[in-house]
Design an enzyme around this catalytic site. Structure first.
Site, PDB file in Angstrom:
ATOM      1  N   HIS A   1      -2.220  95.329 -39.175  1.00 55.04           N
ATOM      2  CA  HIS A   1      -3.549  95.787 -38.762  1.00 55.04           C
ATOM      3  C   HIS A   1      -4.010  96.994 -39.573  1.00 55.04           C
ATOM      4  O   HIS A   1      -3.202  97.836 -39.940  1.00 55.04           O
ATOM      5  CB  HIS A   1      -3.552  96.155 -37.277  1.00 55.04           C
ATOM      6  CG  HIS A   1      -3.336  94.978 -36.385  1.00 55.04           C
ATOM      7  ND1 HIS A   1      -2.331  94.918 -35.456  1.00 55.04           N
ATOM      8  CD2 HIS A   1      -4.006  93.807 -36.300  1.00 55.04           C
ATOM      9  CE1 HIS A   1      -2.379  93.752 -34.831  1.00 55.04           C
ATOM     10  NE2 HIS A   1      -3.386  93.054 -35.330  1.00 55.04           N
TER      11      HIS A   1
ATOM     12  N   ASP B   1       2.951  98.904 -37.837  1.00 58.69           N
ATOM     13  CA  ASP B   1       2.255  97.681 -37.423  1.00 58.69           C
ATOM     14  C   ASP B   1       1.426  97.218 -38.614  1.00 58.69           C
ATOM     15  O   ASP B   1       0.208  97.257 -38.597  1.00 58.69           O
ATOM     16  CB  ASP B   1       1.353  97.985 -36.213  1.00 58.69           C
ATOM     17  CG  ASP B   1       0.517  96.776 -35.804  1.00 58.69           C
ATOM     18  OD1 ASP B   1       0.877  95.647 -36.192  1.00 58.69           O
ATOM     19  OD2 ASP B   1      -0.494  96.967 -35.105  1.00 58.69           O
TER      20      ASP B   1
ATOM     21  N   SER C   1      -8.298  90.303 -34.771  1.00 57.23           N
ATOM     22  CA  SER C   1      -7.975  91.681 -34.389  1.00 57.23           C
ATOM     23  C   SER C   1      -8.511  92.769 -35.311  1.00 57.23           C
ATOM     24  O   SER C   1      -8.900  93.833 -34.851  1.00 57.23           O
ATOM     25  CB  SER C   1      -6.470  91.829 -34.246  1.00 57.23           C
ATOM     26  OG  SER C   1      -5.824  91.327 -35.390  1.00 57.23           O
TER      27      SER C   1
HETATM   28  C1  LIG Z   1      -5.719  92.624 -41.125  1.00 56.81           C
HETATM   29  O1  LIG Z   1      -6.127  92.876 -42.436  1.00 56.81           O
HETATM   30  C2  LIG Z   1      -5.087  93.135 -43.337  1.00 56.81           C
HETATM   31  C3  LIG Z   1      -5.694  93.473 -44.661  1.00 56.81           C
HETATM   32  O2  LIG Z   1      -6.317  92.372 -45.213  1.00 56.81           O
HETATM   33  C4  LIG Z   1      -4.161  91.951 -43.430  1.00 56.81           C
HETATM   34  O3  LIG Z   1      -3.070  92.264 -44.229  1.00 56.81           O
HETATM   35  C5  LIG Z   1      -3.681  91.562 -42.045  1.00 56.81           C
HETATM   36  O4  LIG Z   1      -2.956  90.374 -42.126  1.00 56.81           O
HETATM   37  C6  LIG Z   1      -4.832  91.380 -41.103  1.00 56.81           C
HETATM   38  N1  LIG Z   1      -4.302  91.144 -39.800  1.00 56.81           N
HETATM   39  C7  LIG Z   1      -4.814  90.276 -38.950  1.00 56.81           C
HETATM   40  C8  LIG Z   1      -4.088  90.129 -37.670  1.00 56.81           C
HETATM   41  O5  LIG Z   1      -5.792  89.625 -39.191  1.00 56.81           O
END
Ligand SMILES: *[C@@H]1O[C@H](CO)[C@@H](O)[C@H](O)[C@H]1NC(C)=O
Ligand SMILES: *[C@@H]1O[C@H](CO)[C@@H](O)[C@H](O)[C@H]1NC(C)=O
Ligand SMILES: *[C@@H]1O[C@H](CO)[C@@H](O)[C@H](O)[C@H]1NC(C)=O
Length: 373
Positions: free
Chosen positions: A352, A349, A150
């Site tokens: 993301h 959220d 995502s």
């Molecule tokens: C998106 O990136 C952030 C920062 O690294 C992280 O904390 C998060 O878990 C990531 N989310 C997804 C769904 O990959």
């Protein structure tokens, strides 16, 4: 004089229409009782030269000819439909009509301008406009594949399941940045880049546009950037295994992107969150990721393909540390790590990246690319 100018302009109009797709194709599939209308809009040089050859000169007598049907099947993956189900084929705005009307328009413009004494400037202006409008379609592309989950797909600006629609200037559209649509057509890229790819989620701003704008700004030797969005939210690394759907799509789209000429310059990869939930997945992550990178390089016949990988900064899963360590430990040539540490997350959220976070990430990936390759 006026006549020759008219001819040149008409010719240019034909090329530009070919480029930007004023031509609509309507194909009716199905039995008489329940026709299914498919509408194809051409953009760029199209994905197939075969398409140009056949469709560009389509006349009513060619409708339902075996050749047309064959071509449609070849291009649009229609093998799930019986060939005799194609009932009607129609070109809505034939080339010549559109070209002549555009030519007339320019002739009128020309006469208007020649009554003043600025003919010289007008000619220069005209040539510049012609070059500018045709350039993106006919220039060789520097192609970048965007894949992962995502955060690569983009959720910036998505609040309670709705995208606000705000596009920061760093992510603005530009005729020199194209994207390969889900139907394998080039079109001017605009946010959300993954709209027709990651279709089960509400897409927002990702890192792709900020990356492309930043790379273009810094490196004037790059002509046209072709982005190939392939990321799907919530996907773990096993779903990207060679032979499975996501992997095959990535390879298929990347190869389609090359059909018009150009070079794949890098794979931008942002994934791993889904592998932090289970200990076994986390332990196996490094090995699986390495296999994925090697397979992609092999299947794209680019053994040194540059890969820009984003390292996760945090995650909801308990085995985050193991996955991050594996990401940082990848020991393959031409893999560059960009660290997501400190990037802003969405309020409400927090799994993301927010739009400002994505803009910053895009720039960081651009810097990493320009520095290393
Ligand atoms: C998106 O990136 C952030 C920062 O690294 C992280 O904390 C998060 O878990 C990531 N989310 C997804 C769904 O990959
Ligand atoms: C999103 O939804 C939550 C709860 O459903 C609500 O409290 C919040 O105000 C909503 N935010 C926006 C920006 O609509
Ligand atoms: C990839 O790595 C090799 C060896 O480190 C290097 O020579 C090459 O320039 C790099 N970049 C590309 C685009 O292959």
């Amino acid at each position: 004089m006026a006549l020759s100018l008219f001819c040149i302009l008409s010719l240019w109009a034909v090329f530009t229409i070919d480029c930007y797709g004023l031509v609509d194709y309507n194909v009716f599939l199905g039995q008489n009782s329940r026709p299914l209308l498919l509408r194809f809009k051409k953009f760029g040089r199209g994905i197939s030269t075969k398409e140009k050859g056949h469709f560009g000169s389509m006349t009513p007598s060619l409708i339902n000819s075996p050749e047309t049907v064959e071509t449609l099947h070849g291009i649009y993956d229609l093998d799930f439909m019986a060939k005799d189900m194609i009932r009607e084929f129609k070109v809505e705005y034939p080339y010549d009509v559109a070209a002549i009307s555009l030519g007339m328009f320019f002739l009128a413009m020309f006469q208007l301008f020649t009554t003043s004494s600025n003919l010289g400037y007008f000619r220069v202006f005209l040539v510049l406009i012609m070059l500018w409008t045709s350039f993106p379609c006919y220039a060789d592309k520097d192609i970048f594949i965007l894949a992962g989950q995502s955060n690569m797909s983009g959720r910036g600006g998505v609040i309670n399941g709705t995208w606000t629609g705000y596009i920061p200037p760093e992510c603005s559209s530009n005729p020199s940045i194209l994207r390969l649509s889900a139907t394998l057509m080039w079109e001017v890229a605009r946010e959300p880049l993954h709209k027709d790819i990651d279709i089960d989620a509400t897409c927002g701003v990702g890192p792709g546009m900020a990356f492309a704008n930043s790379v273009l700004e810094s490196d004037s030797s790059l002509g046209v950037i072709g982005l190939v969005p392939c990321a799907i939210g919530g996907t773990s690394i096993v779903r990207w295994k060679r032979g499975l759907h996501l992997y095959d799509q990535l390879i298929k789209r990347s190869k389609a992107a090359l059909e018009d000429g150009g070079t794949i310059r890098a794979l931008l990869w942002y994934q791993g969150e889904s592998d932090t939930k289970n200990e076994e997945d986390a332990e196996l992550y490094g090995k699986r990721l390495e296999e994925f990178f090697i397979s992609v390089r092999t299947d794209l016949s680019s053994p040194m393909l540059p890969i820009i990988q984003v390292a996760l900064a945090s995650s909801s899963g308990p085995y985050f540390e193991i996955v991050r360590k594996a990401q940082l430990a990848i020991n393959l040539p031409n893999v560059t790590i960009v660290d997501a540490n400190g990037l802003q997350l969405l309020i409400g959220d927090p799994i993301h990246l927010s739009t400002p976070g994505q803009v910053k990430l895009g720039k960081m990936m651009a810097d990493a690319f320009l520095l290393s390759y």
